[in-house]
Design a protein around this motif. Structure first.
Motif, PDB file in Angstrom:
ATOM      1  N   TYR A  73      18.348  13.891  12.580  1.00  0.00           N
ATOM      2  CA  TYR A  73      19.485  14.983  13.175  1.00  0.00           C
ATOM      3  C   TYR A  73      20.049  13.029  14.424  1.00  0.00           C
ATOM      4  O   TYR A  73      21.323  12.853  14.258  1.00  0.00           O
ATOM      5  CB  TYR A  73      19.339  15.346  14.296  1.00  0.00           C
ATOM      6  CG  TYR A  73      20.041  16.038  14.580  1.00  0.00           C
ATOM      7  CD1 TYR A  73      21.616  17.001  14.357  1.00  0.00           C
ATOM      8  CD2 TYR A  73      19.964  15.923  16.077  1.00  0.00           C
ATOM      9  CE1 TYR A  73      22.468  17.443  14.703  1.00  0.00           C
ATOM     10  CE2 TYR A  73      21.166  16.639  16.777  1.00  0.00           C
ATOM     11  CZ  TYR A  73      22.310  17.567  16.093  1.00  0.00           C
ATOM     12  OH  TYR A  73      23.236  17.586  17.548  1.00  0.00           O
ATOM     13  N   VAL A  74      19.063  12.604  14.775  1.00  0.00           N
ATOM     14  CA  VAL A  74      19.205  11.193  15.214  1.00  0.00           C
ATOM     15  C   VAL A  74      19.381  10.443  14.883  1.00  0.00           C
ATOM     16  O   VAL A  74      20.163   8.885  15.726  1.00  0.00           O
ATOM     17  CB  VAL A  74      18.221  11.602  16.534  1.00  0.00           C
ATOM     18  CG1 VAL A  74      18.070  12.567  17.969  1.00  0.00           C
ATOM     19  CG2 VAL A  74      17.120  10.851  16.076  1.00  0.00           C
ATOM     20  N   MET A  79      17.014   8.584  19.671  1.00  0.00           N
ATOM     21  CA  MET A  79      15.400   8.722  19.313  1.00  0.00           C
ATOM     22  C   MET A  79      14.736  10.019  19.975  1.00  0.00           C
ATOM     23  O   MET A  79      15.848  10.931  20.112  1.00  0.00           O
ATOM     24  CB  MET A  79      14.401   7.639  20.356  1.00  0.00           C
ATOM     25  CG  MET A  79      15.053   8.032  21.619  1.00  0.00           C
ATOM     26  SD  MET A  79      13.969   9.645  22.874  1.00  0.00           S
ATOM     27  CE  MET A  79      13.242   8.533  23.619  1.00  0.00           C
ATOM     28  N   LEU A  80      14.318  10.430  19.362  1.00  0.00           N
ATOM     29  CA  LEU A  80      12.716  11.611  19.708  1.00  0.00           C
ATOM     30  C   LEU A  80      11.663  11.837  20.425  1.00  0.00           C
ATOM     31  O   LEU A  80      11.058  11.065  19.963  1.00  0.00           O
ATOM     32  CB  LEU A  80      13.117  12.690  17.838  1.00  0.00           C
ATOM     33  CG  LEU A  80      12.305  12.447  17.595  1.00  0.00           C
ATOM     34  CD1 LEU A  80      11.420  13.100  17.168  1.00  0.00           C
ATOM     35  CD2 LEU A  80      13.264  12.546  16.138  1.00  0.00           C
ATOM     36  N   HIS A 106      17.653  24.817  15.905  1.00  0.00           N
ATOM     37  CA  HIS A 106      19.100  24.117  16.795  1.00  0.00           C
ATOM     38  C   HIS A 106      18.838  22.993  16.591  1.00  0.00           C
ATOM     39  O   HIS A 106      17.476  22.528  17.165  1.00  0.00           O
ATOM     40  CB  HIS A 106      18.545  25.099  17.812  1.00  0.00           C
ATOM     41  CG  HIS A 106      18.889  24.884  19.047  1.00  0.00           C
ATOM     42  ND1 HIS A 106      20.876  24.601  19.559  1.00  0.00           N
ATOM     43  CD2 HIS A 106      19.425  24.025  20.333  1.00  0.00           C
ATOM     44  CE1 HIS A 106      21.184  24.478  20.453  1.00  0.00           C
ATOM     45  NE2 HIS A 106      20.480  23.436  20.884  1.00  0.00           N
ATOM     46  N   GLN A 107      20.037  22.630  16.965  1.00  0.00           N
ATOM     47  CA  GLN A 107      20.196  20.727  17.760  1.00  0.00           C
ATOM     48  C   GLN A 107      20.919  20.855  18.176  1.00  0.00           C
ATOM     49  O   GLN A 107      22.786  21.031  17.506  1.00  0.00           O
ATOM     50  CB  GLN A 107      19.972  20.260  15.910  1.00  0.00           C
ATOM     51  CG  GLN A 107      19.140  20.243  14.813  1.00  0.00           C
ATOM     52  CD  GLN A 107      18.902  19.524  13.481  1.00  0.00           C
ATOM     53  OE1 GLN A 107      18.384  18.392  13.238  1.00  0.00           O
ATOM     54  NE2 GLN A 107      20.359  19.898  12.719  1.00  0.00           N
ATOM     55  N   GLY A 108      20.894  20.234  19.269  1.00  0.00           N
ATOM     56  CA  GLY A 108      22.139  20.367  20.610  1.00  0.00           C
ATOM     57  C   GLY A 108      21.695  18.937  20.340  1.00  0.00           C
ATOM     58  O   GLY A 108      21.287  18.017  20.251  1.00  0.00           O
ATOM     59  N   SER A 109      22.677  18.503  21.710  1.00  0.00           N
ATOM     60  CA  SER A 109      23.117  17.110  22.352  1.00  0.00           C
ATOM     61  C   SER A 109      22.064  16.644  22.840  1.00  0.00           C
ATOM     62  O   SER A 109      21.474  15.664  23.283  1.00  0.00           O
ATOM     63  CB  SER A 109      24.351  17.348  23.347  1.00  0.00           C
ATOM     64  OG  SER A 109      23.717  17.893  24.525  1.00  0.00           O
ATOM     65  N   THR A 132       9.506  21.900  19.064  1.00  0.00           N
ATOM     66  CA  THR A 132      10.639  21.556  20.073  1.00  0.00           C
ATOM     67  C   THR A 132      10.609  20.469  20.563  1.00  0.00           C
ATOM     68  O   THR A 132       9.568  19.674  20.941  1.00  0.00           O
ATOM     69  CB  THR A 132      11.180  22.719  21.144  1.00  0.00           C
ATOM     70  OG1 THR A 132      11.133  23.446  20.640  1.00  0.00           O
ATOM     71  CG2 THR A 132      12.379  22.398  21.752  1.00  0.00           C
ATOM     72  N   CYS A 133      12.261  19.527  20.172  1.00  0.00           N
ATOM     73  CA  CYS A 133      11.919  17.945  20.815  1.00  0.00           C
ATOM     74  C   CYS A 133      13.176  17.563  21.057  1.00  0.00           C
ATOM     75  O   CYS A 133      14.503  18.579  21.022  1.00  0.00           O
ATOM     76  CB  CYS A 133      12.222  16.863  19.292  1.00  0.00           C
ATOM     77  SG  CYS A 133      10.937  17.657  18.104  1.00  0.00           S
ATOM     78  N   LEU A 134      12.588  16.850  22.547  1.00  0.00           N
ATOM     79  CA  LEU A 134      14.655  16.224  23.255  1.00  0.00           C
ATOM     80  C   LEU A 134      15.020  15.308  21.933  1.00  0.00           C
ATOM     81  O   LEU A 134      14.012  14.339  22.056  1.00  0.00           O
ATOM     82  CB  LEU A 134      13.416  15.376  24.533  1.00  0.00           C
ATOM     83  CG  LEU A 134      14.432  14.696  25.389  1.00  0.00           C
ATOM     84  CD1 LEU A 134      14.932  15.341  26.157  1.00  0.00           C
ATOM     85  CD2 LEU A 134      13.241  14.490  26.306  1.00  0.00           C
TER      86      LEU A 134
END
Length: 141
Positions: A73-74, A79-80, A106-109, A132-134
């Protein structure tokens, strides 16, 4: 994802690749896309003292899949960081392979949440997990 795991690891020094947990656990990525990540892991070599699949190995498989999904996704410049992993063990696996399937919830900003299910060779649910990831994408993306 434009680059395969093998291509990404090809850029790493050989000693760093060899020490990765994914190799020690025998995890093999089968599919890696924005919508779904799947992998298998052998029960043999990943058992707890009573002969069952170790819950920590299931958790490591789940976090690997969720992290790869977040990475897709990023990509390519983001980075995550994992924030929370919740794992529920439903039944024991004693032999063969387990298969993990990860899909984004969910994949947000800034935050991504991923659902992972792990099933045995008989397609019975062994474990479910949520990671859950930042997320940090490069500005302007």
């Amino acid at each position: 994802m434009n680059r395969s795991l093998a291509e990404l690891m090809a850029d790493m020094p050989p000693t760093l690749v060899a020490e990765q947990l994914i190799h020690k656990l025998g995890i093999e990525i089968k599919e890696w896309s924005l919508e779904r990540v799947t992998a298998t892991m052998p029960v043999a070599g990943n058992r707890q003292p009573f002969g069952l699949l170790h819950g920590g190995a299931s958790a490591a498989l789940a976090e690997t899949l969720g992290s790869l999904a977040a990475g897709a996704y990023v990509a390519p410049d983001g980075m995550l960081v994992g924030l929370e992993l919740s794992v529920t063990h439903h039944r024991a696996a004693r032999e063969g392979l387990v298969t993990g399937v990860c899909q984004p919830l969910h994949q947000g900003s800034q935050v991504g949440t991923y659902q992972i299910s792990i099933r045995d060779d008989r397609d019975q649910l062994v474990c479910t997990a949520r990671l859950t990831c930042l997320l940090r994408k490069r500005p302007g993306r």
